[in-house]
Scaffold this motif. Structure first.
Motif, short mmCIF file in Angstrom:
data_model
loop_
_atom_site.label_atom_id
_atom_site.label_comp_id
_atom_site.label_asym_id
_atom_site.label_seq_id
_atom_site.Cartn_x
_atom_site.Cartn_y
_atom_site.Cartn_z
N GLU A 171 0.83 -1.21 0.00
CA GLU A 171 0.00 0.00 0.00
C GLU A 171 0.86 1.26 0.00
OE1 GLU A 171 -4.12 -1.36 2.26
OE2 GLU A 171 -2.52 -0.46 3.44
N VAL A 173 -9.52 1.92 -6.19
CA VAL A 173 -8.62 1.34 -5.20
C VAL A 173 -9.43 0.48 -4.24
CG1 VAL A 173 -7.02 1.81 -3.32
CG2 VAL A 173 -6.98 3.25 -5.37
N GLN A 174 -9.05 -0.77 -4.16
CA GLN A 174 -9.70 -1.75 -3.28
C GLN A 174 -8.66 -2.32 -2.33
OE1 GLN A 174 -12.37 -5.01 -4.91
NE2 GLN A 174 -10.55 -6.25 -4.57
N THR A 175 -8.99 -2.43 -1.06
CA THR A 175 -8.08 -3.09 -0.14
C THR A 175 -8.85 -4.02 0.78
OG1 THR A 175 -6.09 -2.76 1.23
CG2 THR A 175 -8.03 -1.43 1.78
N VAL A 184 -8.60 0.53 8.46
CA VAL A 184 -8.95 1.36 7.31
C VAL A 184 -8.22 2.70 7.37
CG1 VAL A 184 -10.83 2.69 6.27
CG2 VAL A 184 -11.17 0.27 6.82
N SER A 193 -4.69 2.14 6.31
CA SER A 193 -4.58 1.94 4.86
C SER A 193 -4.72 3.25 4.11
CB SER A 193 -5.63 0.93 4.39
OG SER A 193 -5.31 -0.38 4.79
N LEU A 194 -5.66 4.09 4.52
CA LEU A 194 -5.83 5.39 3.87
C LEU A 194 -4.56 6.22 3.96
CD1 LEU A 194 -9.44 6.25 5.10
CD2 LEU A 194 -8.77 5.76 2.74
N LEU A 201 -11.48 4.91 0.32
CA LEU A 201 -11.33 3.62 -0.37
C LEU A 201 -12.57 3.40 -1.22
CD1 LEU A 201 -10.15 1.35 2.60
CD2 LEU A 201 -8.71 2.36 0.80
N ASP A 202 -12.36 3.01 -2.46
CA ASP A 202 -13.51 2.70 -3.30
C ASP A 202 -14.17 1.41 -2.84
OD1 ASP A 202 -13.31 4.90 -5.23
OD2 ASP A 202 -11.40 3.97 -5.72
N LEU A 238 -13.76 -1.88 0.25
CA LEU A 238 -13.11 -2.57 1.36
C LEU A 238 -13.64 -3.99 1.42
CD1 LEU A 238 -11.33 -2.57 3.98
CD2 LEU A 238 -13.44 -2.01 5.22
N VAL A 287 -15.24 4.82 3.01
CA VAL A 287 -15.34 3.64 2.14
C VAL A 287 -16.63 3.74 1.34
CG1 VAL A 287 -15.41 1.12 1.99
CG2 VAL A 287 -14.11 2.22 3.84
#
Length: 314
Positions: free
Chosen positions: A63, A82-84, A110, A113-114, A122-123, A125, A152
């Motif tokens: 990331e 962006v997917q995580t 989250v 990650s951001l 995030l687009d 999760l 998200v």
């Protein structure tokens, strides 16, 4: 949302697990950033605009280097999805690895990650693995909070069965739109579960029956991780399956990688492969899978299946 369309509209994703250097806590390097830039550019050139992450990949470095690339490329974030994933905690000291979908942990992961990705939203999760100790209602409350805060946009899961998704979905009005599973011509339990029913081999297939059907009936897009089977069918190994893949690629004027991805995409469940190679030339070899509809006949699809399983169907 420009490129940030519904994740279910994407036919192919680029998996970023290989970016960021080694599987350790050593800092990433300038070379790691350049390596990521080349892979991301190759994916974009192949027509791929959705990028898959997880907070554990390379201990967060995947990331982080992706975030470096975004910071150096004005406008790129608006062109991509962006997917995580979160929910797995790697071993630390004497503590073994575990799963953690508790509400506070989800929100914290989250936020981390951001920060690494250098983005404000995030687009998508995904919950990486089911956590048997966390109540679905607690998970649902955390998802609602993340969505209400604008952190998200969409949610999904990974490595879950139909009943597990249904149990979670019953506690939230937010649709779970993705289920990411290992699926490939080499990992076929997901397709064989449907035809081995009522045969002696059914007990040896560990895939949860009905998962594909449940996902299709409830608008859950299947994503396939490991779709190229780690190169086992395209690396030059002389097997019946690899020879057939190569022959079909010649016949269809495409690449062996595309044949493997077409085999997944041809299935009516609507499978979006997540390719994970970091080699630009191999990423480019997947371009036809993003740009062309699967060019496999009914008979060719079955020939690939039965050749790979090295046994006739029941």
């Amino acid at each position: 949302m420009a490129a940030r369309t519904d994740i279910r509209a994407h036919k192919l994703l680029y998996g970023c697990m290989g970016l960021g250097g080694g599987w350790d806590t050593e800092p990433y390097t300038a070379d790691d950033i350049r390596h990521a830039e080349r892979a991301i550019e190759a994916a974009l050139s192949a027509g791929i605009t959705a990028f898959d992450h997880a907070d554990i990949y390379k201990y967060g470095k995947s990331e982080a280097v992706f975030g470096e690339v975004l910071a150096r490329s004005p406008g790129l974030r608006q062109r991509i999805v962006v997917q995580t994933k979160c929910g797995i905690r790697l071993p630390e000291g004497d503590r073994p690895g575990l799963y953690d979908l508790r509400g506070a942990a989800l929100v914290r992961r989250v936020e981390e990650s951001l920060t690494r990705l250098r983005t404000d939203v995030l687009d998508v999760l995904l919950l990486h693995r089911p956590d048997p100790l966390t109540e679905p209602g607690e998970i649902a409350a955390a998802l609602a909070s993340l969505h209400a805060q604008g952190l998200v946009r969409q949610f999904g899961v990974s490595n879950m069965s139909g009943p597990q998704i249904a149990a979670l979905q019953a506690h939230t009005d937010l649709p779970l739109v993705v289920n990411q599973l290992e699926m490939s011509l080499a990992r076929r339990d997901w397709v064989e579960a449907g035809v081995l029913f009522n045969t002696p081999d059914a007990t040896r297939n560990g895939f949860a029956p009905g998962t594909l059907e449940w996902c299709a009936a409830n608008g859950v897009r299947l994503q396939a991780w490991g779709p190229l089977a780690r190169g086992r069918l395209t690396s030059g190994a002389d097997t019946r399956a690899s020879r057939l893949v190569a022959e079909l690629a010649r016949r269809k004027d495409t690449t062996p990688e595309t044949i493997l991805l077409w085999w997944l995409r041809r299935h009516p469940a609507g499978i979006a492969p997540v390719i994970g190679t970091t080699r630009p030339e191999r990423i480019g070899a997947c371009a036809d899978a993003a740009r062309r509809e699967p060019d496999l006949t009914h008979e060719e699809w079955y020939e690939l299946w039965t050749t790979a399983r090295d046994a006739p169907l029941p």
